[in-house]
Each structure stands twice: as structure tokens, then as C-alpha cells.
Design a protein around this motif. Structure first.
Motif, mmCIF file in Angstrom:
data_model
loop_
_atom_site.group_PDB
_atom_site.id
_atom_site.type_symbol
_atom_site.label_atom_id
_atom_site.label_comp_id
_atom_site.label_asym_id
_atom_site.label_seq_id
_atom_site.Cartn_x
_atom_site.Cartn_y
_atom_site.Cartn_z
ATOM 1 N N ALA A 1 -52.106 -32.661 21.406
ATOM 2 C CA ALA A 1 -53.246 -32.574 22.320
ATOM 3 C C ALA A 1 -52.992 -33.366 23.596
ATOM 4 N N LYS A 2 -52.108 -34.360 23.507
ATOM 5 C CA LYS A 2 -51.762 -35.167 24.684
ATOM 6 C C LYS A 2 -50.553 -34.608 25.440
ATOM 7 N N GLY A 3 -50.045 -33.447 24.993
ATOM 8 C CA GLY A 3 -48.977 -32.798 25.745
ATOM 9 C C GLY A 3 -47.600 -32.836 25.109
ATOM 10 N N GLN A 4 -47.451 -33.549 23.967
ATOM 11 C CA GLN A 4 -46.159 -33.553 23.272
ATOM 12 C C GLN A 4 -45.946 -32.190 22.616
ATOM 13 N N GLN A 5 -44.686 -31.820 22.397
ATOM 14 C CA GLN A 5 -44.427 -30.435 21.965
ATOM 15 C C GLN A 5 -43.696 -30.289 20.645
ATOM 16 N N ARG A 6 -42.645 -31.064 20.402
ATOM 17 C CA ARG A 6 -41.781 -30.788 19.249
ATOM 18 C C ARG A 6 -41.854 -31.910 18.211
ATOM 19 N N PHE A 7 -42.121 -31.493 16.975
ATOM 20 C CA PHE A 7 -42.223 -32.437 15.864
ATOM 21 C C PHE A 7 -41.323 -31.941 14.732
ATOM 22 N N LEU A 8 -40.732 -32.879 14.004
ATOM 23 C CA LEU A 8 -39.779 -32.522 12.954
ATOM 24 C C LEU A 8 -40.139 -33.238 11.656
ATOM 25 N N VAL A 9 -40.138 -32.483 10.556
ATOM 26 C CA VAL A 9 -40.344 -33.038 9.215
ATOM 27 C C VAL A 9 -39.062 -32.841 8.419
ATOM 28 N N VAL A 10 -38.588 -33.914 7.801
ATOM 29 C CA VAL A 10 -37.456 -33.847 6.890
ATOM 30 C C VAL A 10 -37.973 -34.216 5.506
ATOM 31 N N CYS A 11 -37.693 -33.375 4.519
ATOM 32 C CA CYS A 11 -38.269 -33.588 3.192
ATOM 33 C C CYS A 11 -37.331 -33.027 2.128
ATOM 34 N N PRO A 12 -37.568 -33.333 0.855
ATOM 35 C CA PRO A 12 -36.801 -32.683 -0.216
ATOM 36 C C PRO A 12 -37.063 -31.181 -0.215
ATOM 37 N N ALA A 13 -36.081 -30.409 -0.644
ATOM 38 C CA ALA A 13 -36.246 -28.948 -0.670
ATOM 39 C C ALA A 13 -37.425 -28.537 -1.530
ATOM 40 N N SER A 14 -37.733 -29.339 -2.541
ATOM 41 C CA SER A 14 -38.795 -28.980 -3.475
ATOM 42 C C SER A 14 -40.177 -28.967 -2.842
ATOM 43 N N VAL A 15 -40.358 -29.639 -1.708
ATOM 44 C CA VAL A 15 -41.695 -29.681 -1.088
ATOM 45 C C VAL A 15 -41.725 -29.022 0.289
ATOM 46 N N GLN A 16 -40.623 -28.404 0.696
ATOM 47 C CA GLN A 16 -40.601 -27.819 2.034
ATOM 48 C C GLN A 16 -41.655 -26.732 2.207
ATOM 49 N N ILE A 17 -41.762 -25.850 1.223
ATOM 50 C CA ILE A 17 -42.771 -24.786 1.280
ATOM 51 C C ILE A 17 -44.167 -25.388 1.381
ATOM 52 N N ASN A 18 -44.386 -26.445 0.640
ATOM 53 C CA ASN A 18 -45.702 -27.092 0.655
ATOM 54 C C ASN A 18 -46.043 -27.593 2.063
ATOM 55 N N TRP A 19 -45.068 -28.183 2.737
ATOM 56 C CA TRP A 19 -45.301 -28.655 4.107
ATOM 57 C C TRP A 19 -45.685 -27.494 5.029
ATOM 58 N N LEU A 20 -44.963 -26.394 4.920
ATOM 59 C CA LEU A 20 -45.259 -25.245 5.780
ATOM 60 C C LEU A 20 -46.675 -24.744 5.544
ATOM 61 N N LYS A 21 -47.092 -24.708 4.283
ATOM 62 C CA LYS A 21 -48.446 -24.254 3.954
ATOM 63 C C LYS A 21 -49.496 -25.239 4.476
ATOM 64 N N GLU A 22 -49.231 -26.539 4.341
ATOM 65 C CA GLU A 22 -50.195 -27.548 4.775
ATOM 66 C C GLU A 22 -50.352 -27.558 6.299
ATOM 67 N N ILE A 23 -49.261 -27.347 7.025
ATOM 68 C CA ILE A 23 -49.338 -27.275 8.488
ATOM 69 C C ILE A 23 -50.247 -26.125 8.906
ATOM 70 N N GLU A 24 -50.043 -24.980 8.275
ATOM 71 C CA GLU A 24 -50.846 -23.798 8.595
ATOM 72 C C GLU A 24 -52.306 -23.995 8.202
ATOM 73 N N ARG A 25 -52.522 -24.631 7.058
ATOM 74 C CA ARG A 25 -53.874 -24.786 6.538
ATOM 75 C C ARG A 25 -54.680 -25.832 7.311
ATOM 76 N N HIS A 26 -54.043 -26.932 7.690
ATOM 77 C CA HIS A 26 -54.788 -28.074 8.214
ATOM 78 C C HIS A 26 -54.665 -28.281 9.724
ATOM 79 N N SER A 27 -53.878 -27.464 10.418
ATOM 80 C CA SER A 27 -53.725 -27.673 11.859
ATOM 81 C C SER A 27 -53.586 -26.343 12.583
#
Length: 745
Positions: A340-366
Motif C-alpha cells: 500500500a506504501k508503494g513496495q512491489q516485490r515480496f518473497l517467501v521461502v518455505c519447506p516444499a510441504s507448505v508452499q501450496i498452503n502459502w499460495l492459498k493463504e495469499i489469495e484468501r487473505h490479501s
């Protein structure tokens, strides 16, 4: 040649009088509806607060009714004749509290002084009880008042979303329409226009013509249609009670988070604990800048707001909240604020077992765009992420091979399960260190408590604040957890459930989606080729590199670190054996169909009486009914069951009367497997429907691009074909397996 304004005035002359009034009325109605929509979140919240207040008073009264009047004796002294009050029908503290002193004074044997003392004592006790009395939803006691509040909360959630997306166009049109209404008003009267000066007439006609133009704009028609739907959704009484309760049961955390902002599902009054025991000076700096949540879809609890503010202000830090307190959504809140303040690129590094979960949570909560930097197309996806911005999610194993990161400017890096890089000598640690050096901000997430792991903790801090790492003293951990947190407050924030919440939802349910590994996929594909449904359901556990087994081990490790006991349910003996071998000595035993009832109870007793955190394994049909296992507060369902009731009965072994902790339920689900089909059966959806809907959306721009082979096969909906057979055929079709042509291993 006439100007557009002159043409508008000319057209408007024929509408002076009643026609002009109709135009103004229509414009005014739109402006009022737009204004109401923009104010709806405030109006609905005020209504919800009043409902919560009434329900909280009722909860207080219910508690006071459980207290005998003898509870007042310690507050009024031995001389008070409470027996006379009891004999007169004042048997509970509620009875006394709800009566005035003069009413108590009419009881034989109770004088005015005693009546006043007893009344004051009841008021004092009621006040004490009220301090920790908060309303909570009770799905097993669905009163009309609770249902009404759920409807109001559902309307608030819709209102927040609608206002966020519609505020700008609504405000713009309202600002255009409102002044035009005032200017055009003289045109509603032919008599007024006859006696008005030329300039006023022209202004009125011009405004009327412009109003006509605004009302004829297709954008306004679209907005008006959106308003129609919004007005229905903002009517709290328009929601089906059954659907409201179903939504609450499936997503209680979101409802209770919103409730906590309105005075219910309360948070602790211990502000210092909610802020991780940091000092007042640092707290003031952290909270000085308000958190911008305009791009966030989730409602944050107070401690979550502070956690996000902490990460923003400290720039490089560790969020170590206990499992179940929402570390992921706090990280997303930081992303949303910076975006919201103008920043653009964010990166998440996680275990493979939770990567799908992160993608779903990003879509669901933001409202941020999510990108998966994993798999064959990761570089192409990475380039799109660099161009468009959003949140890219990759794994520890993939991070080192991503060329798109070589020159990337990263506004914030989040490392989930950060204890994976506690050993600085590993390759994954080297790759994280490299990316961390290019990120403007970094946040490590770990639910593993660090108080007793000083060397590991020092290693993590060295990535973020090397100078502070060198000053970390093991002596701080010896003093107490609070002393340790105060000493490392500039880099480490941890809150436990008892620190921040006085009342949690009875049950927190999480869908833990994992991506099949290559070995998983190979085992699964072979099971589909062999048309073996049982093997298909177990395949995600049977490979040497099982994503489900890895995620299960992480859940168990974190739970045991937090002192919690775990019960794992699976339909399959083979899966339980695999889990048993992986977890080792922390498993106290397995409840299976071959274990006698007496032996089952002995296993439960051993599990319950264990002074250490432990794991109990159970076949879901054998241990899912008839046993009380309240010692477990973490429940894992290894694979989805055909009937939701089977899972709920298993969960109810821990989620029942006598349970003193919030029950955390983890459902392990593998994306791109039969688990998707089982969920479709659970939810009574059409097999593969979403898959075909997505294909249709992508191709309906040009019907010539549709591959006839991708049309929905008739057998998917043919009830004459047994369900299990249809599921196998659906998976063969999805994977492009032609029966008889695939080589058999």
C-alpha cells in the motif's frame, strides 16, 4: 456551432418540471444509497457491539446463576443472615444481584443494613466475574440471538470487502452528483424557472443536462446493479441460519477474529504479554506508524496488528508466535502494508510441504498476486513476478537455482520454518543468506520456542542483526522466558496462547495442502494406472520423499516443542506404520481394529498420564468413536475421509467436555491427487468441475481454441457408474492416462 454544454441545456429545456424532478430523485436516491454503503461498516459494527453487549450480559447472568448465594458470605461477613434470603427464594448470586436492596429488605429477618451489605457484595462479585466473562458462540446451542449476531458479522465482512473495492467510484460519482442536484433543483418548477435570472436558468439547465448524462452512463448502471446485490448482502437477516452456522464451523477463526474487535472472543488485558514483553520505549516507536490493511482481506486481532507493526519497524526480525496464533497472516499484513506504501516485490521461502498452503493463504487473505517459483516454469513465472510485483513463494531446495533472483530488488523476504537454516554450514543456509543480503527487510517465522536453544537462536539472529547475536547471553534464558524475551526484544517477538487470548475458538481447523514430490507423483500415477483406489489414497505417504510425511513431522515437532499432545488418524494401517517408523519413540502406541477395547483404553490412559508430550496413532474407524482423548489438543487427519461425519467423530474424541485447551485440527491434503476428488464428494460437488470451469474461462474468448478432448466426459456425472469407479476414471482423464496404453511397472 453549439457547445456540448449548450446542447445539454437545450435538451434539458423540454424536461423542466416533473421530468426534472424525476431525474433529481433518481440521482438523489443513488447518492443516498452510495452514502449508506460507505457508512455500512460503521453502522453494522455499532449494531454488532450492542448485540455482543447484550449477549455478554446474558453470559454473565448465566455464570451468576451457577453461584450459590453462600458465595457472598466472604464479602459480607459471618453475621449476615443469608439463610433467610435462601428460604425466601434468593438462592443464587444472580437472584440477589437482580434485586434492589429495598426488595431484599422486605425478607423476614433481613434488616436494611444487611440488605444493603448483601446487595453491595453481589454487585462487587458480579463486577469481578464480569472481568473475565465474554460472549462465545456455541454451535451446539444455536440461539436466535447468536444467529442474529453471526448474520451481522457476515454482513460486516461483506461490507468491508464491498467498501474497499467500491469506495473510489462511489465517492467520485457522489461528488459529481451531489452539487449537480443542488444546481438543477430550480428546474423542477416551471414557475421558478420563469422568474429566475438568465444565469440561474442556464446553470439549472446545464446541471440537469449533466445529471442526465451521468445517469445514462453505463458505469452508473453497473454500479447500481452492484448496489442492489450489496444491499441484500448487508441485510443481516437475509442469510440462511444453517449456512451461517456452517460458515462459522468451517471458519470460526475469521468470525472470532472479527468478534474480538467488537468486544467478544476477548483478548487478554495483559498488554505487556500481547506485545511480547518489550519495553515501553520500543513499543512507542513500533506503534507510531498505523498499519495500512487496505490490501488485506483478513481481520486482525490486536496482537496480530502489533506483530505486523513490529516486523515493519524492526525491518529484520523473528516472529516466533506459538502454533495457531496466525504467523502467516501477520506476515501477509506486513506485505499488504508495504504494498500500500508503494513496495512491489515480496518473497517467501518455505519447506516444499507448505508452499501450496502459502499460495492459498495469499489469495484468501490479501489482494496481492501470488506466484509459485517452483517446478518447470519457475523462471518464466519469476520474470512475470519481477515485472508485475506481488508475492513469490519458493522452497528451500529451489531457492539456490533461481536465476531470476540474481538482480531482483526484494522489498521483503519471509523465511517460514526458519529453524531449517539454524545450521549456517548447509547449502540452504547459504542460499537464504545470499537473498537476505539483497532484501530491504527480512522476517523469519518459527513456532519452535527458542528460550532453551540459545545456540540455534544465536545462529538465526546472526542472519538478521549480527551485532545483537554476539551479545545474546544464555543467562537470560535461565532467569525466565520473560527475561529472555525482554533481552532479545529488538529481534524476537513471541506470544503464547495464554499470553494473548483469554478465549480462543474451541476448534481451529487448518487445511494443510502439500505439493506432491516427484517420488510421490510417480507412486500416485502408477496407482492410477493400476486403477487401485486404496493405493491412490495412500500414495502421498508411501514414497521415499513423502511431502505429507514431512509436513506431519513438522506439525508434530512444533506441537511437542510447545508441550502439546497429538493424535493422528488414518484409515490405513500401512500409513500408520509409516508414521510410526518416522516419529519413533514419541509414539505411545497404535489403536487399530485388532486391539481389544480394554487395550485401547489402556493406550489412552498411558497417553493421558504421560508427563511428556506424546503422540497417539489411531485407525479412524477404530479410535474415532467411543473414546475420550481430551489429553490431545492437536488432531491430524492423514487423508480426507469419504464422509465429513467420520472426521468430525474422530475430532470429537479430543474436542469434547473436559478439554482445557483449544483443539487444533490439521487436515493433510495433497494437491493434484485423489484428495481433491474426495473433498468434492464431501462437499457434494461435481467431480472435476472446477478443473473444467478453469479451462472454460481460459478459452471462452475463442471457441475455436477449445480442444474437443477436453469436453467434460459423460461418465463423471453418470450415477449408474459406481462412485469409486468414476473417481478412478476422473483421475485417469485428468492425468491423460489412456487405459491399456500406459506401461505398467
Amino acid at each position: 456551432m453549439s457547445t456540448p454544454d449548450a446542447s445539454a441545456r437545450s435538451a434539458a429545456r423540454g424536461r423542466v418540471g416533473r421530468a426534472a424532478q424525476e431525474v433529481i430523485n433518481k440521482a438523489q436516491l443513488f447518492a443516498e444509497r452510495a452514502s449508506w454503503l460507505l457508512s455500512a461498516p460503521t453502522i453494522l459494527r455499532d449494531s454488532a457491539r450492542e448485540q455482543v453487549r447484550i449477549l455478554t450480559v446474558e453470559a454473565l447472568q448465566a455464570r451468576l446463576r451457577t453461584l450459590p448465594v453462600s458465595e457472598l458470605r466472604g464479602l459480607v461477613g459471618r453475621g449476615a443472615r443469608l439463610g433467610n434470603l435462601e428460604r425466601a427464594g434468593f438462592r443464587t448470586v444472580a437472584d440477589v444481584h437482580n434485586a434492589r436492596a429495598d426488595r431484599l429488605g422486605t425478607v423476614p429477618g433481613v434488616g436494611p443494613t444487611t440488605a444493603q451489605q448483601v446487595s453491595d457484595a453481589a454487585d462487587k462479585l458480579a463486577f469481578r466475574v464480569s472481568k473475565d466473562t465474554r460472549f462465545r458462540f456455541e454451535p451446539d446451542r444455536r440461539t436466535p440471538e447468536q444467529t442474529q449476531l453471526l448474520g451481522t458479522l457476515a454482513a460486516i465482512r461483506y461490507a468491508d470487502s464491498a467498501v474497499s473495492s467500491l469506495r473510489e467510484p462511489m465517492e467520485f460519482l457522489s461528488q459529481r452528483v451531489t452539487p449537480l442536484i443542488a444546481e438543477a433543483n430550480p428546474a423542477t418548477s416551471k414557475w421558478a424557472m420563469l422568474w429566475s435570472r438568465r444565469a440561474k436558468k442556464d446553470a439549472a439547465l446545464s446541471a440537469l443536462g449533466k445529471l442526465d448524462g451521468v445517469l445514462a452512463d453505463p458505469k452508473l448502471a453497473s454500479l447500481s446493479h452492484t448496489l442492489d446485490g450489496a444491499e441484500r448482502a448487508l441485510d443481516s437477516g437475509s442469510y440462511s441460519p444453517d449456512q451461517l452456522w456452517q460458515d462459522y464451523v468451517s471458519d470460526a477463526a475469521s468470525f472470532n477474529a472479527l468478534l474480538s474487535t467488537l468486544g467478544g472472543a476477548g483478548e487478554t488485558d495483559d498488554v505487556e504479554a500481547a506485545q511480547g514483553f518489550i519495553g515501553p520505549e520500543l513499543h512507542q516507536k513500533i506503534t507510531a506508524v498505523p498499519l495500512d490493511t487496505s490490501l488485506l482481506r483478513a481481520t486482525l486481532r490486536g496482537y496480530q496488528v502489533f506483530g505486523a507493526q513490529y516486523a515493519v519497524h524492526q525491518e529484520r526480525s523473528i516472529l516466533g508466535d506459538e502454533m495457531g496464533l496466525g504467523k502467516t497472516v501477520q506476515a501477509l499484513a506486513v506485505f499488504a502494508h508495504l504494498a500500500a506504501k508503494g513496495q512491489q516485490r515480496f518473497l517467501v521461502v518455505c519447506p516444499a510441504s507448505v508452499q501450496i498452503n502459502w499460495l492459498k493463504e495469499i489469495e484468501r487473505h490479501s489482494q496481492l498476486k501470488a506466484y509459485s517459483l517452483h517446478g518447470r516454469d519457475r523462471e518464466a513465472t519469476g520474470r512475470r513476478w519481477l515485472q508485475r510485483g506481488g508475492v513469490a513463494v519458493t522452497t528451500f531446495s529451489t531457492l539456490g537455482s533461481l536465476k531470476c533472483l540474481d538482480e531482483a530488488e526484494i522489498a521483503m523476504l519471509v523465511v517460514d520454518e526458519a529453524h531449517y537454516v539454524k545450521n549456517r554450514e548447509t547449502k540452504r543456509a547459504e542460499h537464504v543468506r545470499t537473498v537476505n543480503g539483497r532484501a530491504q527487510r527480512t522476517l523469519f517465522l518459527t513456532g519452535t520456542p527458542m528460550e532453551n536453544r540459545v545456540e540455534e537462536f544465536r545462529n538465526l539472529v546472526s542472519y538478521l542483526q549480527p551485532r545483537l547475536a554476539s551479545r545474546i547471553d544464555a543467562g537470560d534464558t535461565v532467569a525466565s522466558a520473560k527475561a529472555f524475551r525482554r533481552a532479545v526484544a529488538p529481534v524476537y517477538l513471541r506470544r503464547n496462547q495464554e499470553d494473548v487470548l483469554t478465549e480462543l475458538p474451541d476448534k481451529i481447523e487448518v487445511e494443510d495442502w502439500v505439493q506432491l514430490t516427484s517420488a510421490d507423483s510417480a507412486a500416485y500415477r502408477q496407482a492410477v494406472v493400476d486403477r487401485n483406489l486404496m493405493r491412490m489414497r495412500q500414495a502421498a505417504f508411501t514414497s521415499h520423499d513423502s511431502a505429507k510425511l514431512e509436513r506431519l513431522a513438522e506439525i508434530v515437532e512444533e506441537a511437542l516443542d510447545d508441550g502439546l499432545k497429538v493424535i493422528v488418524f488414518s484409515y490405513f494401517l500401512g500409513v500408520l506404520d509409516i508414521i510410526n517408523r518416522r516419529l519413533g519413540s514419541v509414539v505411545v502406541g497404535q489403536i487399530t481394529g485388532s486391539v481389544t477395547a480394554a487395550a485401547r483404553q489402556q493406550l489412552v490412559d498411558t497417553f493421558t498420564q504421560s508427563e511428556r508430550p506424546a503422540v497417539l496413532l489411531s485407525q479412524i474407524d477404530a479410535g474415532g468413536t467411543g473414546l475420550n482423548i481430551q489429553a490431545a489438543s492437536v488432531v491430524v487427519i492423514a487423508e480426507p475421509q469419504w464422509k465429513p461425519s467420520t472426521e468430525e467423530q474422530a475430532i470429537a474424541r479430543a474436542f469434547r467436555m473436559g478439554q482445557i485447551r483449544t483443539v487444533q485440527v490439521h487436515r493433510l491434503l495433497a494437491k493434484g491427487s485423489v484428495d481433491d476428488r474426495v473433498l468434492e464428494v464431501q462437499h457434494e460437488k461435481r467431480l472435476l468441475f472446477d478443473e473444467y470451469a478453469r479451462k472454460s474461462d481460459a478459452k471462452d474468448a475463442d471457441s475455436r481454441s477449445v480442444d474437443p478432448s477436453e469436453h467434460r466426459p459423460d461418465f463423471l456425472d453418470d450415477k449408474a457408474v459406481p462412485l469409486e469407479r468414476r473417481i478412478i476414471l476422473a483421475e485417469q482423464h485428468r492425468l491423460g492416462i489412456v487405459p491399456g496404453r500406459e506401461p505398467v511397472a
